[in-house]
Design a protein around this motif. Structure first.
Motif, short mmCIF file in Angstrom:
data_model
loop_
_atom_site.label_atom_id
_atom_site.label_comp_id
_atom_site.label_asym_id
_atom_site.label_seq_id
_atom_site.Cartn_x
_atom_site.Cartn_y
_atom_site.Cartn_z
N MET A 96 0.82 -1.21 0.00
CA MET A 96 0.00 0.00 0.00
C MET A 96 0.85 1.27 0.00
N ILE A 97 1.99 1.24 0.72
CA ILE A 97 2.83 2.44 0.79
C ILE A 97 3.90 2.47 -0.30
N GLY A 98 3.86 1.46 -1.18
CA GLY A 98 4.71 1.49 -2.36
C GLY A 98 6.14 1.05 -2.17
N LEU A 99 6.45 0.36 -1.06
CA LEU A 99 7.82 -0.10 -0.84
C LEU A 99 8.13 -1.35 -1.65
N VAL A 100 7.13 -2.21 -1.84
CA VAL A 100 7.32 -3.43 -2.62
C VAL A 100 6.08 -3.66 -3.48
N THR A 101 6.23 -4.51 -4.47
CA THR A 101 5.08 -4.88 -5.30
C THR A 101 4.40 -6.11 -4.71
N GLU A 102 3.19 -6.36 -5.18
CA GLU A 102 2.46 -7.54 -4.71
C GLU A 102 3.21 -8.82 -5.09
N ASP A 103 3.84 -8.84 -6.27
CA ASP A 103 4.60 -10.01 -6.70
C ASP A 103 5.75 -10.31 -5.75
N VAL A 104 6.39 -9.25 -5.25
CA VAL A 104 7.50 -9.43 -4.31
C VAL A 104 7.00 -10.06 -3.02
N VAL A 105 5.86 -9.60 -2.51
CA VAL A 105 5.31 -10.17 -1.28
C VAL A 105 4.92 -11.63 -1.49
N VAL A 106 4.31 -11.94 -2.63
CA VAL A 106 3.93 -13.33 -2.92
C VAL A 106 5.17 -14.23 -2.93
N ALA A 107 6.23 -13.77 -3.60
CA ALA A 107 7.46 -14.57 -3.67
C ALA A 107 8.08 -14.74 -2.29
N ALA A 108 8.07 -13.66 -1.48
CA ALA A 108 8.66 -13.74 -0.14
C ALA A 108 7.84 -14.66 0.77
N LEU A 109 6.52 -14.62 0.64
CA LEU A 109 5.67 -15.51 1.43
C LEU A 109 5.90 -16.97 1.04
N ALA A 110 6.04 -17.23 -0.26
CA ALA A 110 6.30 -18.60 -0.71
C ALA A 110 7.63 -19.10 -0.13
N THR A 111 8.64 -18.23 -0.12
CA THR A 111 9.93 -18.59 0.48
C THR A 111 9.77 -18.85 1.96
N LYS A 112 9.02 -18.00 2.63
CA LYS A 112 8.77 -18.17 4.06
C LYS A 112 8.08 -19.50 4.35
N PHE A 113 7.04 -19.84 3.58
CA PHE A 113 6.33 -21.10 3.80
C PHE A 113 7.30 -22.28 3.65
N ARG A 114 8.10 -22.24 2.58
CA ARG A 114 9.01 -23.34 2.28
C ARG A 114 10.08 -23.47 3.36
N GLU A 115 10.69 -22.35 3.75
CA GLU A 115 11.78 -22.40 4.72
C GLU A 115 11.30 -22.76 6.12
N THR A 116 10.08 -22.33 6.46
CA THR A 116 9.54 -22.68 7.78
C THR A 116 9.44 -24.19 7.94
N LEU A 117 9.03 -24.88 6.89
CA LEU A 117 8.94 -26.34 6.96
C LEU A 117 10.31 -26.99 6.79
#
Length: 379
Positions: A96-117
């Motif tokens: 919302m504040i323009g620091l990252v794009t939605e695609d960046v957040v999606v990619a980071a969340l996917a990495t987070k899900f994978r690394e958490t497991l």
């Protein structure tokens, strides 16, 4: 395929078998993993991870975004403050504040899900519980899915990779040396590689590099391995682990046994002298890890943490170092303590340092309590 609930421990059913079982059955539900105070929860839908949470700070979304170079520590702090006011998810605020794009957040969340497991695949002890059919959790408003089968397959590849990595880097307390003549490319200004090489030049251990870069172990070791393979870094012997300094107001003998240390720690807890109790219990756990020591450390944390919060957080305190850089470098500090001290500059608020640190709140606050008691920093 609908399956019933499942629970057990990893000595009976190893993690790899558990994940293979759930992946093959395209399971939907909530998987909870616990080990020695670490808790992870994964929401599954038709064999895919749709959300993952962990109480390990290094597995928070903000840590991945900092490590990947998408946001700075200062930007994370501001976004976190906004999150506390609005209750909007961090990733959504950053978009919302323009620091990252939605695609960046999606990619980071996917990495987070994978690394958490993936981090839990090394667990040899601990417990699990799978409950089918629970409703999905509140999400960031983004459709992120990571195949459980893909994580399962990747785990075997990682296990083999870790054997190579540990053969080159035998300890996280190893230091490294840069050989610039073998670097294939000069790192770009502001890049992660530039920060990594600067950290190596400053004499940081691998563990300290991981904290400073907000990196997960596997990602960092992979990059170090690539640099080592091209001859750009060499490995030095590991640095000795510092021992907690025991106060001398109680005679424990020249070399107190773990049992004597725990006995003394319990006496100090009864007197609400939590700092000294924690030091003794931590030393006992170093000498001989036991359930009794782990339990006492948890009891001390529970009793002491409210006092630490009340005494250190709030008020916008901006601590300043009392020692020179050379004096600080000579102190026998753990990697976590050295990381926290490196953030003390008279500008950063103590609360902000604790919030952005890839460390648990108690670990950070108890360290700052020690720094103030030793006179290494001032309020």
């Amino acid at each position: 395929m609908t399956i019933r609930g499942l629970s057990g421990d990893f000595e009976t059913m190893p993690m790899r078998d558990l994940i293979g079982f759930l992946a093959n059955r395209a399971a939907s539900g909530v998987l909870t993993l616990e080990k020695e105070g670490t808790k992870k929860q994964l929401h599954l839908e038709s064999g895919s991870i749709i959300n993952a949470s962990s109480n390990l700070p290094r597995e928070f979304l903000g840590q991945f975004l900092i490590n990947l170079g998408h946001i700075t520590e200062e930007q994370f702090t501001k976004a976190w403050e906004t999150q506390q006011e609005t209750k909007v998810f961090l990733g959504r605020i950053l978009v919302m504040i323009g620091l990252v794009t939605e695609d960046v957040v999606v990619a980071a969340l996917a990495t987070k899900f994978r690394e958490t497991l993936q981090e839990a695949f090394d667990w040899k002890s601990g417990t699990f519980a799978f409950v089918p059919g629970l409703p999905p959790p509140p999400s960031e408003g983004l459709d992120v899915r990571v195949s459980l089968m893909d994580v399962y397959k990747d785990a075997e590849v990682r296990a083999q990779a870790w054997e190579r990595l540990r053969s080159v880097f035998p300890s996280p307390r190893c230091t490294l040396e840069v050989r610039e003549e073998f670097l294939e490319l000069t790192p770009a200004d502001g890049s992660i590689d530039l920060k990594l090489l600067a950290g190596i030049d400053s004499g940081r251990t691998i563990e300290e590099l991981a904290l400073g870069l907000h990196a997960t172990d596997f990602v960092l070791y992979q990059r170090l391995y690539a640099l080592h393979a091209m001859g750009a870094i060499s490995v030095r012997p590991p640095r000795a682990e510092p021992e907690p300094e025991l106060s001398v107001d109680i005679d424990l003998g020249e070399r107190p046994t773990p049992e004597r240390l725990l006995e003394s720690a319990r006496e100090l807890v009864a007197k609400a002298r939590y700092r000294d109790a924690y030091t003794r219990a931590r030393r006992a756990q170093q000498l001989e890890p036991t359930p009794a020591a782990a339990l006492l450390l948890k009891q001390i944390e529970t009793a002491w943490l409210p006092n630490l919060r009340a005494g250190l957080l709030g008020g916008g305190r901006r601590p300043t170092p009392s020692l020179s850089g050379e004096q600080l470098a000579a102190l026998p500090l753990s990697a976590a303590e050295r990381y926290l001290l490196s953030r003390v500059d008279g500008v950063r608020a103590l609360e902000a340092i604790v919030r952005v640190a890839p460390l648990g709140e108690f670990e950070a606050l108890s360290a700052f309590d020690r720094f103030l008691a030793q006179g290494w920093i001032t309020r």
